[in-house]
Design an enzyme around this catalytic site. Sequence first.
Site, PDB file in Angstrom:
ATOM      1  CE  LYS A 173     -20.729  62.734  -6.006  1.00 21.53           C
ATOM      2  NZ  LYS A 173     -20.174  63.312  -4.789  1.00 21.53           N
ATOM      3  N   GLY A 226     -26.864  56.726   0.123  1.00 24.89           N
ATOM      4  CA  GLY A 226     -26.910  57.878   0.436  1.00 24.89           C
ATOM      5  C   GLY A 226     -28.399  58.284   0.905  1.00 24.89           C
ATOM      6  CB  THR A 230     -29.895  61.528  -3.343  1.00 20.34           C
ATOM      7  OG1 THR A 230     -29.512  62.505  -2.286  1.00 20.34           O
ATOM      8  CG2 THR A 230     -28.718  61.655  -4.200  1.00 20.34           C
ATOM      9  CD  GLU A 248     -27.933  48.778   0.659  1.00 20.99           C
ATOM     10  OE1 GLU A 248     -28.594  49.128   1.987  1.00 20.99           O
ATOM     11  OE2 GLU A 248     -28.013  47.718   0.207  1.00 20.99           O
ATOM     12  CB  CYS A 282     -27.610  54.518   7.433  1.00 19.65           C
ATOM     13  SG  CYS A 282     -26.215  53.244   7.114  1.00 19.65           S
ATOM     14  CD  GLU A 384     -31.210  59.141   7.543  1.00 18.80           C
ATOM     15  OE1 GLU A 384     -31.532  59.905   6.384  1.00 18.80           O
ATOM     16  OE2 GLU A 384     -30.676  57.924   7.739  1.00 18.80           O
TER      17      GLU A 384
HETATM   18  P1  NDP Z   1     -26.703  62.215  -0.222  1.00 16.41           P
HETATM   19  O1  NDP Z   1     -27.957  61.277  -0.589  1.00 16.41           O
HETATM   20  O2  NDP Z   1     -26.891  63.564  -0.090  1.00 16.41           O
HETATM   21  O3  NDP Z   1     -25.422  61.907  -1.065  1.00 16.41           O
HETATM   22  C1  NDP Z   1     -25.021  60.451  -1.427  1.00 16.41           C
HETATM   23  C2  NDP Z   1     -24.058  60.616  -2.443  1.00 16.41           C
HETATM   24  O4  NDP Z   1     -24.555  61.064  -3.488  1.00 16.41           O
HETATM   25  C3  NDP Z   1     -23.251  61.722  -2.253  1.00 16.41           C
HETATM   26  O5  NDP Z   1     -21.769  61.255  -3.016  1.00 16.41           O
HETATM   27  C4  NDP Z   1     -23.600  62.803  -3.152  1.00 16.41           C
HETATM   28  O6  NDP Z   1     -22.710  63.894  -3.499  1.00 16.41           O
HETATM   29  C5  NDP Z   1     -24.350  61.880  -4.244  1.00 16.41           C
HETATM   30  N1  NDP Z   1     -25.618  62.786  -4.916  1.00 16.41           N
HETATM   31  C6  NDP Z   1     -26.045  63.784  -4.630  1.00 16.41           C
HETATM   32  N2  NDP Z   1     -27.006  64.168  -5.377  1.00 16.41           N
HETATM   33  C7  NDP Z   1     -27.053  63.337  -6.478  1.00 16.41           C
HETATM   34  C8  NDP Z   1     -27.535  63.206  -7.660  1.00 16.41           C
HETATM   35  N3  NDP Z   1     -28.531  63.974  -8.188  1.00 16.41           N
HETATM   36  N4  NDP Z   1     -27.005  62.057  -8.419  1.00 16.41           N
HETATM   37  C9  NDP Z   1     -26.009  61.191  -8.452  1.00 16.41           C
HETATM   38  N5  NDP Z   1     -25.326  61.358  -7.012  1.00 16.41           N
HETATM   39  C10 NDP Z   1     -25.817  62.431  -6.167  1.00 16.41           C
HETATM   40  O7  NDP Z   1     -26.334  61.463   1.144  1.00 16.41           O
HETATM   41  P2  NDP Z   1     -25.590  61.892   2.391  1.00 16.41           P
HETATM   42  O8  NDP Z   1     -23.990  61.825   1.806  1.00 16.41           O
HETATM   43  O9  NDP Z   1     -25.867  63.103   2.851  1.00 16.41           O
HETATM   44  O10 NDP Z   1     -25.331  60.831   3.223  1.00 16.41           O
HETATM   45  C11 NDP Z   1     -26.267  60.771   4.407  1.00 16.41           C
HETATM   46  C12 NDP Z   1     -27.520  59.697   4.020  1.00 16.41           C
HETATM   47  O11 NDP Z   1     -26.799  58.512   3.477  1.00 16.41           O
HETATM   48  C13 NDP Z   1     -28.396  59.538   5.001  1.00 16.41           C
HETATM   49  O12 NDP Z   1     -29.656  59.385   4.477  1.00 16.41           O
HETATM   50  C14 NDP Z   1     -27.794  57.974   5.337  1.00 16.41           C
HETATM   51  O13 NDP Z   1     -29.039  57.368   6.118  1.00 16.41           O
HETATM   52  C15 NDP Z   1     -27.644  57.479   4.281  1.00 16.41           C
HETATM   53  N6  NDP Z   1     -26.746  56.230   4.319  1.00 16.41           N
HETATM   54  C16 NDP Z   1     -27.545  54.911   4.094  1.00 16.41           C
HETATM   55  C17 NDP Z   1     -26.712  53.805   4.220  1.00 16.41           C
HETATM   56  C18 NDP Z   1     -27.348  52.406   3.951  1.00 16.41           C
HETATM   57  O14 NDP Z   1     -26.394  51.580   4.135  1.00 16.41           O
HETATM   58  N7  NDP Z   1     -28.271  52.249   3.910  1.00 16.41           N
HETATM   59  C19 NDP Z   1     -25.114  54.003   4.929  1.00 16.41           C
HETATM   60  C20 NDP Z   1     -24.905  55.209   5.147  1.00 16.41           C
HETATM   61  C21 NDP Z   1     -25.442  56.359   5.027  1.00 16.41           C
HETATM   62  P3  NDP Z   1     -22.425  64.986  -2.750  1.00 16.41           P
HETATM   63  O15 NDP Z   1     -22.175  64.791  -1.513  1.00 16.41           O
HETATM   64  O16 NDP Z   1     -21.127  65.564  -3.287  1.00 16.41           O
HETATM   65  O17 NDP Z   1     -23.317  66.113  -3.033  1.00 16.41           O
END
Ligand code: NDP
Length: 480
Positions: A173, A226, A230, A248, A282, A384
């Site tokens: 997803k 993400g 989350t 991650e 990130c 962040e």
């Molecule tokens: P989110 O945590 O909002 O979302 C990440 C993914 O999880 C999206 O596909 C989102 O869907 C999905 N999601 C949201 N809620 C749920 C749930 N309850 N169950 C399962 N899946 C869910 O992160 P962002 O997309 O806002 O990305 C930014 C974040 O990601 C920042 O905090 C960043 O630091 C982190 N990140 C970390 C990295 C790493 O390697 N450590 C690399 C890149 C980013 P939807 O968007 O459709 O809500």
Amino acid sequence: MEKILNYIDGAFEAPCSDQYLDNYDPSIGKVYSLIPDSDERDVNKAVDAATRAFPAWSTLPAQERSNILQKLADLIDRDLDKLALAESVDNGKPVSLARRLDIPRASANIRFFATAILHTSTETHITDAEAINYTTHAPIGVAGCISPWNLPLYLFSWKIAPALAAGCTVVGKPSELTPMTAFLFSKLCVEAGLPKGVLNIVHGLGAKAGQAIAEHPGVAAISFTGGTVTGKKIAATAAPMFKKLSLELGGKNPNIIFADCDFENAVATSIQSSFANQGEICLCGSRIFVERPLYEKFVEAFVKKTKALVLGDPLLNETNLGALVSAAHKQKVMSYIQTAKQEGGKILTGGNAVNPTGRCAEGYFIEPTIITGLNEHCRTNQEEIFGPVVTIMPFDTEAEAIALANSTPYGLSATLWTENLKRAHRVSAAVKSGILWVNCWLFRDLRTPFGGMKQSGVGREGGWHALKFFLEVKNICIKL
Ligand code: NDP
């Protein structure tokens, strides 16, 4: 208007709900395509398809899996311009960045794991003259891969490539904010001859479609990138079901600059580590610590270079910073700039939302912003922000720099600038981050472990770490 479709069991499908969500082009602030609003019914179909496909895919000789995946990587390279443009329109990032970084990394990810599986080995332990033990690594089953919006195809492929190469089948997803390149990618899967059901892509909201993947008993492992909040939710769902979990998560990364650094390089690279991809990486170094003798000189040069950055239409080649991903995210970043002011921060440059003239007048743009005068404990330096906003603080001693670097709940990456090799080793050992870059930033070797400490995550991706996550280890002991 173009409708994105789910990719389930090798076919393109409308969501069971027949409902769609708006997909915005953030550079113009307008809807330009529609995304399936999928729910657990779509996820159930995807998991069923992945379960059916698993026996054949997991037992296919590694060379045959590799051939299909390498074909997929070749097709991404063939479609570089088309995918880069789609990524830019969907995310707001400069198309030049997508062409240089996102899309080449997507094909590199796939090629890396597709060839890695041709070079595996296993362990054998001979127990005196009494027994021989050998260890096998078998694909774990159906994997759930959930990825964020900041580096859409780059991070989606970083998850699914090791899963597929290892022999797992996948329900993926992508973020609902940036689904387009994953959709285009699913078309390439068909062209590459990926057997049906091996990869399934369900589009939709995280709380609905993502959560359904985390909850599904047929999904044996969840690889998630993400936000930390989350990540906690997913862990709370999946851990009691004893699913394997790779998380991650977010970062609040320090960029430590000692007075003996290669000054020009430190300034130029810090511009990248602060503002590349609008600061929505990130690994960006959002807290810059500068040794006091260099502080004034660094701030002056850094502000000057930041002011020279070109903010605007992501489709123009000269653009350095494009739009933020969404109106909501723009608002969140602006609220942090407001918080920084309330906390006593001084804005040296930036701090404003911008409406470029012409095509992008309604887009979600924020100037690259530099803030000084804050301490390490304030919200601006603890939470962040994930936008084009950095703070700069002076320090006097190496011990103070380490304490400042370690003063947040995060521990993803850190950057260190010094020409003193002993200090580089000392500080690298003391900073609590999963990834340390000395005199460089985002210099990646895909064989190296990638991931964070503390609230930045659990587990490591990259190289064998990623492949092993998708494999179940078994020891077989034969008495001689
Ligand atoms: P989110 O945590 O909002 O979302 C990440 C993914 O999880 C999206 O596909 C989102 O869907 C999905 N999601 C949201 N809620 C749920 C749930 N309850 N169950 C399962 N899946 C869910 O992160 P962002 O997309 O806002 O990305 C930014 C974040 O990601 C920042 O905090 C960043 O630091 C982190 N990140 C970390 C990295 C790493 O390697 N450590 C690399 C890149 C980013 P939807 O968007 O459709 O809500």
